[in-house]
Scaffold this motif. Structure first.
Motif, PDB file in Angstrom:
ATOM      1  N   ASN A 167     -22.309  20.130  30.773  1.00  0.00           N
ATOM      2  CA  ASN A 167     -21.582  21.414  30.485  1.00  0.00           C
ATOM      3  C   ASN A 167     -20.650  21.590  29.360  1.00  0.00           C
ATOM      4  OD1 ASN A 167     -21.873  22.982  33.427  1.00  0.00           O
ATOM      5  ND2 ASN A 167     -21.775  20.646  33.927  1.00  0.00           N
ATOM      6  N   CYS A 168     -20.372  20.631  28.601  1.00  0.00           N
ATOM      7  CA  CYS A 168     -19.320  20.468  27.358  1.00  0.00           C
ATOM      8  C   CYS A 168     -19.773  20.035  26.374  1.00  0.00           C
ATOM      9  CB  CYS A 168     -17.779  19.881  27.890  1.00  0.00           C
ATOM     10  SG  CYS A 168     -17.349  20.730  29.503  1.00  0.00           S
ATOM     11  N   ASN A 169     -21.091  19.383  26.428  1.00  0.00           N
ATOM     12  CA  ASN A 169     -21.492  18.591  25.517  1.00  0.00           C
ATOM     13  C   ASN A 169     -20.671  17.434  24.754  1.00  0.00           C
ATOM     14  OD1 ASN A 169     -23.912  18.065  23.614  1.00  0.00           O
ATOM     15  ND2 ASN A 169     -22.889  19.605  22.004  1.00  0.00           N
ATOM     16  N   ILE A 170     -20.081  17.029  25.729  1.00  0.00           N
ATOM     17  CA  ILE A 170     -19.117  15.912  25.109  1.00  0.00           C
ATOM     18  C   ILE A 170     -19.380  14.426  25.855  1.00  0.00           C
ATOM     19  CG2 ILE A 170     -16.762  15.002  25.614  1.00  0.00           C
ATOM     20  CD1 ILE A 170     -16.663  17.173  23.356  1.00  0.00           C
ATOM     21  N   ASN A 171     -19.475  13.403  25.052  1.00  0.00           N
ATOM     22  CA  ASN A 171     -19.672  12.106  25.580  1.00  0.00           C
ATOM     23  C   ASN A 171     -18.229  11.729  26.139  1.00  0.00           C
ATOM     24  OD1 ASN A 171     -22.467  11.493  25.347  1.00  0.00           O
ATOM     25  ND2 ASN A 171     -22.472  11.673  23.678  1.00  0.00           N
ATOM     26  N   SER A 172     -18.297  11.691  27.504  1.00  0.00           N
ATOM     27  CA  SER A 172     -16.976  10.965  27.813  1.00  0.00           C
ATOM     28  C   SER A 172     -17.121   9.450  27.940  1.00  0.00           C
ATOM     29  CB  SER A 172     -16.538  11.489  29.242  1.00  0.00           C
ATOM     30  OG  SER A 172     -17.781  11.240  30.163  1.00  0.00           O
ATOM     31  N   ILE A 173     -16.094   8.760  28.316  1.00  0.00           N
ATOM     32  CA  ILE A 173     -16.016   7.417  28.429  1.00  0.00           C
ATOM     33  C   ILE A 173     -15.543   6.937  30.079  1.00  0.00           C
ATOM     34  CG2 ILE A 173     -14.749   5.160  27.704  1.00  0.00           C
ATOM     35  CD1 ILE A 173     -13.935   6.442  24.975  1.00  0.00           C
ATOM     36  N   THR A 174     -16.548   6.195  30.449  1.00  0.00           N
ATOM     37  CA  THR A 174     -16.173   5.881  31.808  1.00  0.00           C
ATOM     38  C   THR A 174     -15.264   4.678  32.133  1.00  0.00           C
ATOM     39  OG1 THR A 174     -18.506   6.528  32.370  1.00  0.00           O
ATOM     40  CG2 THR A 174     -17.443   5.140  34.138  1.00  0.00           C
ATOM     41  N   ILE A 175     -14.388   4.998  32.689  1.00  0.00           N
ATOM     42  CA  ILE A 175     -13.190   3.852  32.792  1.00  0.00           C
ATOM     43  C   ILE A 175     -13.208   3.530  34.344  1.00  0.00           C
ATOM     44  CG2 ILE A 175     -10.687   3.399  32.563  1.00  0.00           C
ATOM     45  CD1 ILE A 175     -12.325   2.885  30.080  1.00  0.00           C
ATOM     46  N   PRO A 176     -13.173   2.550  34.840  1.00  0.00           N
ATOM     47  CA  PRO A 176     -12.941   2.405  36.247  1.00  0.00           C
ATOM     48  C   PRO A 176     -11.637   2.218  36.606  1.00  0.00           C
ATOM     49  CG  PRO A 176     -13.497   0.221  35.223  1.00  0.00           C
ATOM     50  CD  PRO A 176     -13.596   1.255  34.232  1.00  0.00           C
ATOM     51  N   ASN A 177     -11.252   2.365  37.969  1.00  0.00           N
ATOM     52  CA  ASN A 177      -9.770   2.116  38.464  1.00  0.00           C
ATOM     53  C   ASN A 177      -9.597   0.765  38.541  1.00  0.00           C
ATOM     54  OD1 ASN A 177      -8.915   4.828  38.448  1.00  0.00           O
ATOM     55  ND2 ASN A 177      -9.485   5.228  40.554  1.00  0.00           N
ATOM     56  N   PHE A 178      -8.576   0.236  38.994  1.00  0.00           N
ATOM     57  CA  PHE A 178      -8.266  -1.300  39.042  1.00  0.00           C
ATOM     58  C   PHE A 178      -7.144  -1.466  40.051  1.00  0.00           C
ATOM     59  CE2 PHE A 178      -5.753   1.298  35.919  1.00  0.00           C
ATOM     60  CZ  PHE A 178      -4.342   0.973  36.106  1.00  0.00           C
ATOM     61  N   VAL A 179      -6.939  -2.803  40.265  1.00  0.00           N
ATOM     62  CA  VAL A 179      -5.867  -3.323  41.307  1.00  0.00           C
ATOM     63  C   VAL A 179      -5.055  -4.288  40.307  1.00  0.00           C
ATOM     64  CG1 VAL A 179      -6.930  -2.983  43.372  1.00  0.00           C
ATOM     65  CG2 VAL A 179      -7.544  -5.060  42.315  1.00  0.00           C
ATOM     66  N   TYR A 237     -12.396  -5.367  37.784  1.00  0.00           N
ATOM     67  CA  TYR A 237     -11.474  -4.178  38.083  1.00  0.00           C
ATOM     68  C   TYR A 237      -9.938  -4.758  38.176  1.00  0.00           C
ATOM     69  CZ  TYR A 237     -15.634  -2.079  39.785  1.00  0.00           C
ATOM     70  OH  TYR A 237     -17.183  -1.423  40.009  1.00  0.00           O
ATOM     71  N   THR A 238      -9.690  -5.561  37.239  1.00  0.00           N
ATOM     72  CA  THR A 238      -8.309  -6.244  37.114  1.00  0.00           C
ATOM     73  C   THR A 238      -7.364  -5.183  36.120  1.00  0.00           C
ATOM     74  OG1 THR A 238      -8.584  -7.558  35.397  1.00  0.00           O
ATOM     75  CG2 THR A 238      -9.076  -8.535  37.624  1.00  0.00           C
ATOM     76  N   THR A 239      -6.068  -5.244  36.470  1.00  0.00           N
ATOM     77  CA  THR A 239      -5.279  -4.236  35.717  1.00  0.00           C
ATOM     78  C   THR A 239      -5.481  -4.695  34.355  1.00  0.00           C
ATOM     79  OG1 THR A 239      -3.725  -3.979  37.555  1.00  0.00           O
ATOM     80  CG2 THR A 239      -3.062  -3.372  35.105  1.00  0.00           C
ATOM     81  N   ASP A 240      -5.235  -5.918  33.977  1.00  0.00           N
ATOM     82  CA  ASP A 240      -5.177  -6.392  32.701  1.00  0.00           C
ATOM     83  C   ASP A 240      -6.456  -6.006  31.891  1.00  0.00           C
ATOM     84  OD1 ASP A 240      -2.773  -7.593  33.050  1.00  0.00           O
ATOM     85  OD2 ASP A 240      -3.534  -9.594  33.119  1.00  0.00           O
ATOM     86  N   LYS A 241      -7.708  -6.421  32.580  1.00  0.00           N
ATOM     87  CA  LYS A 241      -8.868  -5.859  31.866  1.00  0.00           C
ATOM     88  C   LYS A 241      -8.948  -4.191  31.632  1.00  0.00           C
ATOM     89  CE  LYS A 241     -12.114  -9.686  33.410  1.00  0.00           C
ATOM     90  NZ  LYS A 241     -11.095 -10.616  34.084  1.00  0.00           N
ATOM     91  N   VAL A 242      -8.888  -3.490  32.559  1.00  0.00           N
ATOM     92  CA  VAL A 242      -9.062  -2.067  32.600  1.00  0.00           C
ATOM     93  C   VAL A 242      -7.866  -1.375  31.395  1.00  0.00           C
ATOM     94  CG1 VAL A 242      -9.277   0.045  33.653  1.00  0.00           C
ATOM     95  CG2 VAL A 242     -10.118  -1.932  34.706  1.00  0.00           C
ATOM     96  N   VAL A 243      -6.570  -1.728  31.508  1.00  0.00           N
ATOM     97  CA  VAL A 243      -5.515  -1.291  31.065  1.00  0.00           C
ATOM     98  C   VAL A 243      -5.645  -1.650  29.520  1.00  0.00           C
ATOM     99  CG1 VAL A 243      -3.247  -0.820  30.659  1.00  0.00           C
ATOM    100  CG2 VAL A 243      -3.950  -0.885  32.866  1.00  0.00           C
ATOM    101  N   LYS A 244      -6.196  -2.793  29.416  1.00  0.00           N
ATOM    102  CA  LYS A 244      -6.356  -3.231  27.872  1.00  0.00           C
ATOM    103  C   LYS A 244      -7.366  -2.329  27.260  1.00  0.00           C
ATOM    104  CE  LYS A 244      -7.955  -6.928  25.162  1.00  0.00           C
ATOM    105  NZ  LYS A 244      -8.428  -8.679  25.139  1.00  0.00           N
ATOM    106  N   ARG A 245      -8.556  -1.985  28.095  1.00  0.00           N
ATOM    107  CA  ARG A 245      -9.319  -1.141  27.394  1.00  0.00           C
ATOM    108  C   ARG A 245      -8.853   0.295  27.047  1.00  0.00           C
ATOM    109  NH1 ARG A 245     -12.975   0.809  24.328  1.00  0.00           N
ATOM    110  NH2 ARG A 245     -14.758   2.007  25.124  1.00  0.00           N
TER     111      ARG A 245
END
Length: 351
Positions: free
Chosen positions: A153-165, A332-340
């Protein structure tokens, strides 16, 4: 780096609010200057989420925009991270926030915390979704379906980021949790609403009178007034610590929701070693894959009943418990995902 987060904080508890709290408490966020514009619901919606009052919502939007402009004016903001729940009214407000950010020539990251394919389902929503994406420097989505929708719909490549605990949450879970011979308790966590599949839970409970069905979360008026089976237990909204306590006591998580982005409750349940019975909403199929639970169609009580019967097998529940705990630790750890996430900020702002 000076980061401005536009996002809700508890109360009320919810997926994005929990994400915000955990993000703010992460090691990576504390290494930088992170300010926040709180977008949490106000007024009567705090206790009854689906009850929308025009004047309360208008005041809420005004307060959010005023707070945003104040932060942009007073602080040297490098990156704005806007969390959107994708609601039709919310998309309009988020678009206005995006315009304010871009007028100040600040880089904007928009993070869609929803199953975009489900939420952006009408012309008005799609109109503002497209315009919000157009104002955005980087788009973050939660699952492959949302990523594909955004590209089409927007011709944009988004980045997939998981949630975390939080890593602390994972480390606090005993690895030797006892697996019961038979299913005694089935847990649901979330707002007790029809769109979360709670009517399906009520019907399933009737088929298994020997099992306790425990529902944690804000209860809508419909379910407060609805006749319920004697083995349904409504706890209402509880603390995060109590949610974890109930997860450690339960035998599996039943989550027959109609729509999700990347549900925190499923990650938490996986961390606690619970097998999952859920619909294939949002990122859930990517989360549990074929090893962490059983997927069932939306509004299918018979499929839920069959899944419960299959999971009476203790060895199968034990295998799923081990696999789910390991998946969370790896991805799905906070350190891994928030670092990204901060690496993504850095890609737009070099400090």
């Amino acid at each position: 780096m000076n980061v401005l987060l536009i996002s809700p904080l508890p109360p009320p508890a919810g997926g994005i609010a929990s994400w915000t709290k955990n993000y703010m408490e992460s090691k990576k966020a504390k290494e930088h200057n992170v300010a926040i514009v709180n977008t949490a619901v106000t007024g009567k919606r705090v206790k009854e989420y689906n009850r929308r009052n025009f004047y309360e919502e208008l005041k809420r939007a005004y307060d959010i925009l005023s707070g945003l402009k104040k932060q942009l004016k007073q602080n040297d903001i490098n990156v704005v991270h806007l969390n959107s729940s994708c609601g039709r009214v919310g998309l309009i407000r988020d678009y206005l926030c995006a315009i304010a950010v871009k007028k100040n020539k600040v880089k904007l990251i928009t993070h869609f915390h929803c199953d975009v394919t489900y939420m952006v389902d009408r012309k008005t929503a799609l109109f503002f979704f497209k315009r919000l994406v157009k104002e955005t420097d980087i788009v973050l989505t939660l699952n492959e379906g949302s990523k594909n929708f955004t590209y089409i719909n927007c011709n944009i490549n988004s980045i997939t980021i998981p949630n975390f605990v939080p890593d602390e949450y994972i480390n606090s879970i005993p690895i030797d949790k006892e697996i019961n011979d038979n299913i005694k308790t089935i847990l649901f966590v979330g707002h007790v609403l029809e769109i979360k599949g709670c009517d399906v839970i009520y019907e399933a409970a009737k088929l298994f009178p020997e099992i306790q069905f425990v529902l944690l979360g804000l209860i809508s008026n419909k379910f407060k007034n609805m006749a319920k089976p004697s083995n349904i237990y409504l706890f209402g909204e509880v603390s995060g610590d109590q949610v974890k306590t109930e997860m450690l006591k339960a035998d599996l998580l039943l989550f027959p929701t109609h729509t999700e982005g990347f549900p925190n409750v499923v990650i938490e349940a996986m961390a606690c070693g619970l097998p999952i019975i859920s619909t294939p909403a949002g990122a859930i199929p990517e989360m549990i894959e074929k090893n962490g639970g059983i997927l069932v169609p939306i509004n299918d009580v018979d499929a839920v009943a069959k899944a419960i019967s299959v999971l009476h097998n203790k060895d199968l529940r034990n295998e799923m418990a081990h696999w789910n705990r390991q998946k969370v630790k790896n991805y799905y750890t906070t350190d891994k995902v928030v670092k990204r996430i901060f690496e993504i900020y850095k890609s737009k702002y070099h400090y």
